[in-house]
Design an enzyme around this catalytic site. Structure first.
Site, PDB file in Angstrom:
ATOM      1  N   MET A 284       0.807  -1.225   0.000  1.00 63.18           N
ATOM      2  CA  MET A 284       0.000   0.000   0.000  1.00 63.18           C
ATOM      3  C   MET A 284       0.840   1.275   0.000  1.00 63.18           C
ATOM      4  O   MET A 284       0.883   2.014   0.978  1.00 63.18           O
ATOM      5  CB  MET A 284      -0.961   0.004   1.188  1.00 63.18           C
ATOM      6  CG  MET A 284      -1.964  -1.119   1.179  1.00 63.18           C
ATOM      7  SD  MET A 284      -3.260  -0.985   2.463  1.00 63.18           S
ATOM      8  CE  MET A 284      -2.284  -1.211   3.958  1.00 63.18           C
TER       9      MET A 284
ATOM     10  N   HIS B  31      -4.007  -0.110  -6.597  1.00 66.64           N
ATOM     11  CA  HIS B  31      -3.734  -0.248  -8.029  1.00 66.64           C
ATOM     12  C   HIS B  31      -3.764  -1.707  -8.457  1.00 66.64           C
ATOM     13  O   HIS B  31      -3.152  -2.569  -7.831  1.00 66.64           O
ATOM     14  CB  HIS B  31      -2.373   0.368  -8.373  1.00 66.64           C
ATOM     15  CG  HIS B  31      -2.413   1.847  -8.484  1.00 66.64           C
ATOM     16  ND1 HIS B  31      -2.106   2.685  -7.432  1.00 66.64           N
ATOM     17  CD2 HIS B  31      -2.743   2.662  -9.528  1.00 66.64           C
ATOM     18  CE1 HIS B  31      -2.242   3.942  -7.818  1.00 66.64           C
ATOM     19  NE2 HIS B  31      -2.630   3.957  -9.085  1.00 66.64           N
TER      20      HIS B  31
ATOM     21  N   ALA C 161      -5.239 -12.146  -2.567  1.00 64.98           N
ATOM     22  CA  ALA C 161      -5.324 -10.783  -2.053  1.00 64.98           C
ATOM     23  C   ALA C 161      -6.552 -10.107  -2.645  1.00 64.98           C
ATOM     24  O   ALA C 161      -6.748 -10.127  -3.850  1.00 64.98           O
ATOM     25  CB  ALA C 161      -4.068  -9.997  -2.401  1.00 64.98           C
ATOM     26  N   GLY C 162      -7.378  -9.534  -1.785  1.00 71.03           N
ATOM     27  CA  GLY C 162      -8.569  -8.820  -2.262  1.00 71.03           C
ATOM     28  C   GLY C 162      -9.821  -9.294  -1.571  1.00 71.03           C
ATOM     29  O   GLY C 162     -10.217 -10.453  -1.706  1.00 71.03           O
ATOM     30  N   GLY C 163     -10.433  -8.418  -0.781  1.00 75.06           N
ATOM     31  CA  GLY C 163     -11.704  -8.745  -0.129  1.00 75.06           C
ATOM     32  C   GLY C 163     -11.579  -9.566   1.136  1.00 75.06           C
ATOM     33  O   GLY C 163     -12.589  -9.940   1.729  1.00 75.06           O
TER      34      GLY C 163
ATOM     35  N   GLY D 197      -4.941  -5.707   3.165  1.00 68.41           N
ATOM     36  CA  GLY D 197      -4.579  -4.306   3.215  1.00 68.41           C
ATOM     37  C   GLY D 197      -5.695  -3.431   3.738  1.00 68.41           C
ATOM     38  O   GLY D 197      -5.522  -2.667   4.689  1.00 68.41           O
TER      39      GLY D 197
END
Length: 410
Positions: A26, A217, A258-260, A281
């Site tokens: 991040m 991103h 990674a994500g959610g 993150g």
């Protein structure tokens, strides 16, 4: 050749960490203090290096400063190299042409009602030098490798692309693992086997599988937008798992979705289904160790949630998932009805950040402050940000690790 691996415990042993939790780098949001808190809690902290131009003479000093801040916060100073050093590895970008700069100024002039005198203060310099440019400069790359040889980071990771075969080999010589972000099965194939679009490719130790719901991103480096499936984290993970299971055992990379991912039950599901770790993150955005904590702390109090996220490329020049605000909506609407050719990523993002700094430091009675009587922040976050809770990074990590499945406990 990659050593045999198949389990989360194998990765934990290699990294000398207790829990399969990676902190997302991040850039511009996370801090060395966040990284040390994650590492102190048994996970893997991360330091984003995208803002550092390794072609600059004092770049290694800046890197050392970040490492020192990270080490200062560690309970066990022997863990100082238990870290993920993250680099951006996008294609080298040309300088913007005059029409692209003019289009950018028109976009912001219309979206924010700003005069040309203000917009003219922004300079179009490349604020995010790609690691690929460092690779092209033998002296700068040598200085970086000299530092890494002394520091010996446990893990290095790359976003937006793949480093060269030579870089991967050198990092392996330094006992640093190499992870690269992928957003599609085509990119996964490049990372495992090499091929078009991945000038490195093959030989990576692990893959960060960034789903479409992830904040920040989007790290795609191969798939054109028209062919991009926009796979969710779960779909990308499952497709990748099917693919890597057909590879020879010693060529299977560690998989890190990674994500959610916002809670322990989601981590448990991924690990039980073959992931080696999970990267989180958004879950840390409201913590005091986040540079955007004041904004996200307010969102955690909102009932009902009034904001959504959007994947947008007109702030930085590359697609990124952020919180919809009045500023983002106005910018996007102007872009839809105006000129489309804008400066490349590094230059465009730098110009935005300069404008934001000018706005934040302007005197209250200036034209700029009058025009910008609204927040023009670019708040990166995943789709599940509405599940955010207040608390320090240490407190969040304690909650995430308390109910991990028994076989994941140290």
């Amino acid at each position: 050749m990659i050593a045999q691996r198949s389990s989360s415990k194998c990765l934990l042993e290699k990294l000398d960490i207790s829990y399969p939790i990676f902190q997302s780098p991040m850039a511009g949001v996370s801090t060395p203090e966040m990284a040390s808190a994650v590492t102190n809690s048994g996970g893997l902290g991360a330091i984003p290096l995208a803002p550092i131009n390794f072609l600059h003479p004092n770049s290694i000093d800046k890197l050392k400063s970040l490492i020192d801040s990270y080490t200062l916060g560690l309970a066990n100073k022997n863990n100082s190299n238990t870290i993920n050093l993250n680099f951006f590895c996008h294609k080298v970008e040309p300088e913007p042409i005059s029409s692209e700069i003019a289009n950018w100024k028109t976009l912001y002039q219309n979206a924010l009602n700003l005069p040309e005198s203000i917009l003219g203060k922004t300079k179009f310099t490349n604020g995010n030098i790609s690691f690929r440019e460092t690779e092209q400069d033998e002296q700068s790359l040598g200085k970086l490798f000299d530092f890494l040889e002394q520091y010996k980071p446990k893990l290095t990771s790359f976003h937006f692309g793949v480093p060269s075969h030579a870089t991967i080999a050198k990092l392996h010589e330094l006992d640093a693992m190499v992870f690269v972000t992928a957003t599609s099965i085509d990119e996964v194939r490049v990372l495992c086997e090499g091929g078009e679009g991945g000038e490195g490719g093959g030989g990576v130790d692990g893959i960060i599988l960034q789903g479409y719901e992830a904040g920040g991103h989007r790290g795609n480096f191969l798939t054109k937008s028209i062919w991009d499936e926009n796979l969710s984290t779960q779909s990308l993970f499952q497709k990748t798992k099917q693919y890597v299971e057909k590879l020879e055992q010693d060529k299977r990379p560690f998989l890190v979705p990674a994500g959610g991912i916002m809670n322990t039950s989601q981590i448990n599901w991924y690990i039980k289904n073959g992931a080696s770790a999970c990267q989180l993150g958004t879950v840390f955005l409201a913590s005091p160790e986040s540079t955007t904590s004041s904004f996200f702390s307010k969102l955690t109090q909102a009932t009902p949630v009034l904001n959504n996220t959007i994947m947008i490329d007109v702030v930085s020049g590359k697609p990124a998932r952020c919180i919809r605000t009045e500023f983002i909506d106005n910018l996007y609407k102007e872009y839809q009805s105006g000129p489309k050719s804008l400066p490349p990523y590094g230059y465009m993002y730098s110009a935005y950040k300069q404008l934001k700094t000018i706005a934040e430091t302007a005197e209250p009675d200036t034209t700029l402050r009058f025009a910008l009587n609204k927040d023009i922040g670019f708040y990166l976050a995943g789709q599940n940000f509405y599940q955010l809770e207040k608390g320090s990074t240490r407190e969040i990590m304690k909650k995430l690790t308390t109910n991990l499945e028994q076989d994941l406990q140290p």
